[in-house]
Scaffold this motif. Structure first.
Motif, PDB file in Angstrom:
ATOM      1  N   ASP A  47      13.886  21.502  24.085  1.00  0.00           N
ATOM      2  CA  ASP A  47      15.631  21.573  24.705  1.00  0.00           C
ATOM      3  C   ASP A  47      15.264  23.031  25.319  1.00  0.00           C
ATOM      4  N   GLY A  48      14.686  23.117  25.965  1.00  0.00           N
ATOM      5  CA  GLY A  48      14.283  23.798  27.235  1.00  0.00           C
ATOM      6  C   GLY A  48      14.491  25.554  26.761  1.00  0.00           C
ATOM      7  N   LEU A  49      14.002  26.400  25.518  1.00  0.00           N
ATOM      8  CA  LEU A  49      14.342  27.713  25.658  1.00  0.00           C
ATOM      9  C   LEU A  49      13.823  27.820  26.441  1.00  0.00           C
ATOM     10  N   SER A  50      13.978  29.057  26.737  1.00  0.00           N
ATOM     11  CA  SER A  50      13.772  30.968  26.817  1.00  0.00           C
ATOM     12  C   SER A  50      12.923  31.335  26.635  1.00  0.00           C
ATOM     13  N   GLY A  51      11.613  31.876  26.294  1.00  0.00           N
ATOM     14  CA  GLY A  51      10.477  33.255  25.545  1.00  0.00           C
ATOM     15  C   GLY A  51      11.807  33.775  24.640  1.00  0.00           C
ATOM     16  N   ALA A  52      12.773  34.352  25.077  1.00  0.00           N
ATOM     17  CA  ALA A  52      13.614  35.210  25.124  1.00  0.00           C
ATOM     18  C   ALA A  52      14.283  34.806  23.902  1.00  0.00           C
ATOM     19  N   GLU A  53      15.116  33.955  24.078  1.00  0.00           N
ATOM     20  CA  GLU A  53      15.779  32.900  23.063  1.00  0.00           C
ATOM     21  C   GLU A  53      14.726  32.420  21.899  1.00  0.00           C
ATOM     22  N   ALA A  54      13.712  31.171  22.325  1.00  0.00           N
ATOM     23  CA  ALA A  54      13.034  31.469  21.035  1.00  0.00           C
ATOM     24  C   ALA A  54      13.087  32.915  19.834  1.00  0.00           C
ATOM     25  N   TYR A  55      12.336  34.183  20.686  1.00  0.00           N
ATOM     26  CA  TYR A  55      11.998  35.196  20.387  1.00  0.00           C
ATOM     27  C   TYR A  55      12.996  35.986  19.203  1.00  0.00           C
ATOM     28  N   ALA A  56      14.318  34.888  20.309  1.00  0.00           N
ATOM     29  CA  ALA A  56      15.745  36.544  19.377  1.00  0.00           C
ATOM     30  C   ALA A  56      15.842  34.830  18.105  1.00  0.00           C
ATOM     31  N   LEU A  57      15.365  33.673  17.672  1.00  0.00           N
ATOM     32  CA  LEU A  57      15.123  33.349  16.503  1.00  0.00           C
ATOM     33  C   LEU A  57      14.065  33.327  15.443  1.00  0.00           C
ATOM     34  N   TYR A  58      13.097  33.830  16.265  1.00  0.00           N
ATOM     35  CA  TYR A  58      11.982  34.824  15.514  1.00  0.00           C
ATOM     36  C   TYR A  58      12.749  35.864  14.499  1.00  0.00           C
ATOM     37  N   GLY A  59      13.436  36.655  14.954  1.00  0.00           N
ATOM     38  CA  GLY A  59      14.288  37.517  15.069  1.00  0.00           C
ATOM     39  C   GLY A  59      15.211  37.287  13.859  1.00  0.00           C
ATOM     40  N   ARG A  60      15.846  36.499  14.339  1.00  0.00           N
ATOM     41  CA  ARG A  60      17.463  36.169  13.048  1.00  0.00           C
ATOM     42  C   ARG A  60      16.325  35.726  12.103  1.00  0.00           C
ATOM     43  N   HIS A  61      15.163  34.697  12.484  1.00  0.00           N
ATOM     44  CA  HIS A  61      15.263  33.760  10.956  1.00  0.00           C
ATOM     45  C   HIS A  61      13.958  35.108   9.867  1.00  0.00           C
ATOM     46  N   SER A  62      13.204  35.413  10.814  1.00  0.00           N
ATOM     47  CA  SER A  62      12.340  36.405   9.543  1.00  0.00           C
ATOM     48  C   SER A  62      12.886  37.886   9.082  1.00  0.00           C
ATOM     49  N   ALA A  63      14.298  38.493  10.153  1.00  0.00           N
ATOM     50  CA  ALA A  63      14.943  39.837   9.665  1.00  0.00           C
ATOM     51  C   ALA A  63      15.103  39.991   7.681  1.00  0.00           C
ATOM     52  N   PRO A  64      15.506  38.479   7.225  1.00  0.00           N
ATOM     53  CA  PRO A  64      15.964  38.584   6.064  1.00  0.00           C
ATOM     54  C   PRO A  64      14.399  39.252   4.497  1.00  0.00           C
ATOM     55  N   VAL A  65      13.982  38.492   5.438  1.00  0.00           N
ATOM     56  CA  VAL A  65      12.153  37.956   4.765  1.00  0.00           C
ATOM     57  C   VAL A  65      11.559  39.736   5.270  1.00  0.00           C
ATOM     58  N   LEU A  66      11.832  40.287   6.411  1.00  0.00           N
ATOM     59  CA  LEU A  66      11.333  41.823   6.272  1.00  0.00           C
ATOM     60  C   LEU A  66      12.480  42.731   5.943  1.00  0.00           C
ATOM     61  N   ALA A  67      13.495  42.137   4.958  1.00  0.00           N
ATOM     62  CA  ALA A  67      14.221  43.323   4.667  1.00  0.00           C
ATOM     63  C   ALA A  67      13.927  43.366   3.117  1.00  0.00           C
ATOM     64  N   ARG A  68      14.184  41.840   2.821  1.00  0.00           N
ATOM     65  CA  ARG A  68      13.251  41.972   0.741  1.00  0.00           C
ATOM     66  C   ARG A  68      12.755  41.991   1.286  1.00  0.00           C
ATOM     67  N   VAL A  69      11.487  42.823   1.749  1.00  0.00           N
ATOM     68  CA  VAL A  69      10.329  43.172   1.022  1.00  0.00           C
ATOM     69  C   VAL A  69       9.598  44.541   1.634  1.00  0.00           C
ATOM     70  N   GLY A  70      11.081  45.119   1.859  1.00  0.00           N
ATOM     71  CA  GLY A  70      11.129  46.755   1.677  1.00  0.00           C
ATOM     72  C   GLY A  70      11.437  46.593   3.692  1.00  0.00           C
ATOM     73  N   GLY A  71      11.188  46.440   4.070  1.00  0.00           N
ATOM     74  CA  GLY A  71       9.761  46.704   6.107  1.00  0.00           C
ATOM     75  C   GLY A  71      11.741  46.234   6.316  1.00  0.00           C
ATOM     76  N   SER A  72      11.569  47.736   7.439  1.00  0.00           N
ATOM     77  CA  SER A  72      12.800  48.071   8.290  1.00  0.00           C
ATOM     78  C   SER A  72      12.115  47.827  10.369  1.00  0.00           C
ATOM     79  N   ILE A  73      13.081  47.731  10.695  1.00  0.00           N
ATOM     80  CA  ILE A  73      12.524  48.196  12.064  1.00  0.00           C
ATOM     81  C   ILE A  73      12.846  50.542  12.437  1.00  0.00           C
ATOM     82  N   ILE A  74      11.615  51.099  12.501  1.00  0.00           N
ATOM     83  CA  ILE A  74      12.066  52.359  12.563  1.00  0.00           C
ATOM     84  C   ILE A  74      12.381  53.015  14.176  1.00  0.00           C
ATOM     85  N   TRP A  75      12.180  52.393  15.006  1.00  0.00           N
ATOM     86  CA  TRP A  75      11.904  52.321  16.091  1.00  0.00           C
ATOM     87  C   TRP A  75      11.932  51.005  17.495  1.00  0.00           C
TER      88      TRP A  75
END
Length: 143
Positions: A47-75
């Motif tokens: 699909d020719g995604l940029s690294g930034a686009e792929a990393y945004a997908l990582y963030g979107r798909h991993s955020a629910p798991v981070l929240a589920r284990v009680g983690g959060s982005i603090i900075w």
């Protein structure tokens, strides 16, 4: 810049050998590829995604798991310049994730949903640093 994308076995074993019951912070420093580098059999490989686009997908798909284990982005921060250190290290993404304990971090990285999400990170990242730390009491000095 040498590519550090996933932990080496010895580093991961050392992480697992540290105290697991105290809160921890993970400093994330990430340099992205210009073009994402998915495995040839991945649905997005051509699909020719940029690294930034792929990393945004990582963030979107991993955020629910981070929240589920009680983690959060603090900075989150924007890289400007390295004043002391290797001049060739520049970071596209900088943040600190907080976890209630190492058990939560280990639960996140072993979660099947996260294991699918991390494929986007692996495709996106040119190199990174992931540094475990613990909060200390604030004082008037540096020590």
């Amino acid at each position: 810049m040498t590519g550090y994308i996933d932990p080496e076995r010895a580093q991961f074993d050392a992480f697992k050998g540290l105290e697991r019951d105290k809160p921890l912070n993970m400093l994330n420093l990430v340099a992205l590829r210009d073009k994402a580098n998915y495995a040839g059999d991945h649905d997005l490989a051509r699909d020719g995604l940029s690294g930034a686009e792929a990393y945004a997908l990582y963030g979107r798909h991993s955020a629910p798991v981070l929240a589920r284990v009680g983690g959060s982005i603090i900075w989150r921060g924007q890289f400007d310049l390295t004043l002391i250190g290797p001049a060739d290290e520049a970071w596209d993404v900088m943040f600190i994730a907080a976890y209630p304990n190492a058990h939560a971090f280990l639960a996140m990285v072993s979660d099947p949903e996260y294991q699918q999400a991390v494929k986007h990170r692996q495709a996106a990242v040119k190199t990174s640093r992931l540094i475990r730390s613990q909060s200390l009491p604030l004082t008037d000095g540096f020590a």
